[in-house]
Design a protein around this motif. Sequence first.
Motif, PDB file in Angstrom:
ATOM      1  N   ARG A  30     -91.925  53.034 -16.971  1.00 54.99           N
ATOM      2  CA  ARG A  30     -90.941  51.987 -17.253  1.00 54.99           C
ATOM      3  C   ARG A  30     -91.552  50.853 -18.071  1.00 54.99           C
ATOM      4  O   ARG A  30     -92.720  50.526 -17.927  1.00 54.99           O
ATOM      5  CB  ARG A  30     -90.358  51.459 -15.948  1.00 54.99           C
ATOM      6  CG  ARG A  30     -89.272  52.403 -15.456  1.00 54.99           C
ATOM      7  CD  ARG A  30     -88.674  51.994 -14.169  1.00 54.99           C
ATOM      8  NE  ARG A  30     -87.971  50.715 -14.175  1.00 54.99           N
ATOM      9  CZ  ARG A  30     -86.733  50.525 -14.644  1.00 54.99           C
ATOM     10  NH1 ARG A  30     -86.057  51.526 -15.174  1.00 54.99           N
ATOM     11  NH2 ARG A  30     -86.162  49.343 -14.560  1.00 54.99           N
ATOM     12  N   ASN A  39     -88.248  45.156 -19.657  1.00 53.19           N
ATOM     13  CA  ASN A  39     -86.972  45.165 -20.371  1.00 53.19           C
ATOM     14  C   ASN A  39     -86.360  43.759 -20.350  1.00 53.19           C
ATOM     15  O   ASN A  39     -85.892  43.295 -19.315  1.00 53.19           O
ATOM     16  CB  ASN A  39     -86.056  46.176 -19.665  1.00 53.19           C
ATOM     17  CG  ASN A  39     -84.665  46.209 -20.241  1.00 53.19           C
ATOM     18  OD1 ASN A  39     -84.383  45.579 -21.264  1.00 53.19           O
ATOM     19  ND2 ASN A  39     -83.778  46.934 -19.585  1.00 53.19           N
ATOM     20  N   SER A  77     -83.700  42.762 -21.862  1.00 58.61           N
ATOM     21  CA  SER A  77     -82.312  42.845 -22.311  1.00 58.61           C
ATOM     22  C   SER A  77     -81.458  41.753 -21.673  1.00 58.61           C
ATOM     23  O   SER A  77     -81.568  41.466 -20.482  1.00 58.61           O
ATOM     24  CB  SER A  77     -81.745  44.218 -21.943  1.00 58.61           C
ATOM     25  OG  SER A  77     -80.351  44.215 -22.135  1.00 58.61           O
ATOM     26  N   ALA A  79     -82.232  44.712 -16.857  1.00 58.06           N
ATOM     27  CA  ALA A  79     -83.093  45.444 -15.926  1.00 58.06           C
ATOM     28  C   ALA A  79     -82.628  45.225 -14.490  1.00 58.06           C
ATOM     29  O   ALA A  79     -82.202  44.130 -14.125  1.00 58.06           O
ATOM     30  CB  ALA A  79     -84.522  44.941 -16.075  1.00 58.06           C
ATOM     31  N   GLU A 115     -92.615  46.255 -28.817  1.00 59.35           N
ATOM     32  CA  GLU A 115     -92.252  47.552 -28.214  1.00 59.35           C
ATOM     33  C   GLU A 115     -93.480  48.414 -27.999  1.00 59.35           C
ATOM     34  O   GLU A 115     -93.594  49.088 -26.974  1.00 59.35           O
ATOM     35  CB  GLU A 115     -91.229  48.288 -29.079  1.00 59.35           C
ATOM     36  CG  GLU A 115     -89.837  47.743 -28.878  1.00 59.35           C
ATOM     37  CD  GLU A 115     -88.730  48.674 -29.338  1.00 59.35           C
ATOM     38  OE1 GLU A 115     -89.010  49.857 -29.648  1.00 59.35           O
ATOM     39  OE2 GLU A 115     -87.573  48.211 -29.392  1.00 59.35           O
ATOM     40  N   TYR A 152     -89.581  45.296 -24.345  1.00 59.74           N
ATOM     41  CA  TYR A 152     -88.373  45.777 -25.010  1.00 59.74           C
ATOM     42  C   TYR A 152     -87.230  44.769 -25.039  1.00 59.74           C
ATOM     43  O   TYR A 152     -87.160  43.869 -24.202  1.00 59.74           O
ATOM     44  CB  TYR A 152     -87.878  47.064 -24.311  1.00 59.74           C
ATOM     45  CG  TYR A 152     -88.586  48.298 -24.832  1.00 59.74           C
ATOM     46  CD1 TYR A 152     -89.941  48.486 -24.580  1.00 59.74           C
ATOM     47  CD2 TYR A 152     -87.916  49.255 -25.597  1.00 59.74           C
ATOM     48  CE1 TYR A 152     -90.608  49.595 -25.071  1.00 59.74           C
ATOM     49  CE2 TYR A 152     -88.577  50.374 -26.085  1.00 59.74           C
ATOM     50  CZ  TYR A 152     -89.929  50.535 -25.825  1.00 59.74           C
ATOM     51  OH  TYR A 152     -90.585  51.622 -26.313  1.00 59.74           O
TER      52      TYR A 152
END
Length: 361
Positions: free
Chosen positions: A3, A6, A8, A13, A317, A322
Amino acid sequence: MSRVYNFSAGPAALPEPVLEQARDELLDWKGLGRSVMEISHRGPDFRDMAAESEADLRELLAIPTNYRVLFLAGGAQVEFSMVPLNLLGEKNSADYLITGHWSEVARAEAERYCRTNIVASGAENDFTSIPDTAVWECDPDAAYLHYTPNETIHGVEFDKVPRVESAPLVADMTSSILSRPLDVGRLGVIYAGAQKNVGPAGLGLVIIREDLLDRGLSITPKVFQYKRQAEADSLANTPPTFAWYVAGLVFKWLKERGGLAAVEAVNRRKAARLYETIDGSGGFYRNPVDPDCRSLMNVPFTLADPSLEEVFLREAESNGLYALKGHPAVGGLRASIYNAMPEAGVDALVAFMKHFHSNKG
Ligand code: PMP
């Protein structure tokens, strides 16, 4: 592949222990030989889960007994319509405070149902600060006053619930709910799309003071009538059952972490580390928001040389970091650091940002 961290903005997440439990229970939930997705929402097993999740949420947010909690289908933008439809009653105007992208979208949607009065707008300062309550021009006839405690795109957040005496306060807490303790009793309605701090997309939470349940317009779709859903324990139609169940796991995870005061302490440390890195970069990174109202959850930033953005994202990345691209409406970069982002993730981002700066600065 392991994993990644993240960042986002949403769907965001989820806590790993929650995902692991959902995975483990996917084929056989509670010994039923089926998943939670494959049983009736009206049966006792689902109802027990629903009641427990509500009790946990009530405990986390210390929700007073005169408030009802609804778990509805849809997300936040559904509530942009449902708020006016459920709250206008005999009135035909509503107050909106504009502090960024989402509060303006909410206002524009409400304009389909009533007149909207902009009490104040941060647009003049490019949404880098929150207009002081002293300059808000409220309409004495407004059915409610809507605001967005955390603007997910602009990274502008209220530190406290504002003191207003006029109409009931309605808060879009999509990107800030459960990030810290909240004085629910100061608000008339709280709503949130689930996909950031609550659980999977598709679920919308509404927390509403009981005396506001009788103000719905008759044209309100039946499944979105707050009163009807309150009477039916949010089961007047089939709710997003899996999303609700995962939300229940998230509430348990938050309780295990010591509740929202403990969660807030972690969130403050994470945000402080990122802002310090940005402010200490001598202008290489920049966040324009007034330090008094910088978001704990969404940290937008730009690079002095925007042509480096693509390289930044690519190299991030390859370091396991990410979803750092900013929202298309404003561009730049953004790190969303909701509850599920561990401190180690922020530390990794900070280390990467410093490294990138020393290489490219
Ligand atoms: N309000 C806020 C504060 C948001 O952050 C978002 C989504 N990013 C929305 C509303 C819209 O949510 P949805 O996509 O669930 O309609």
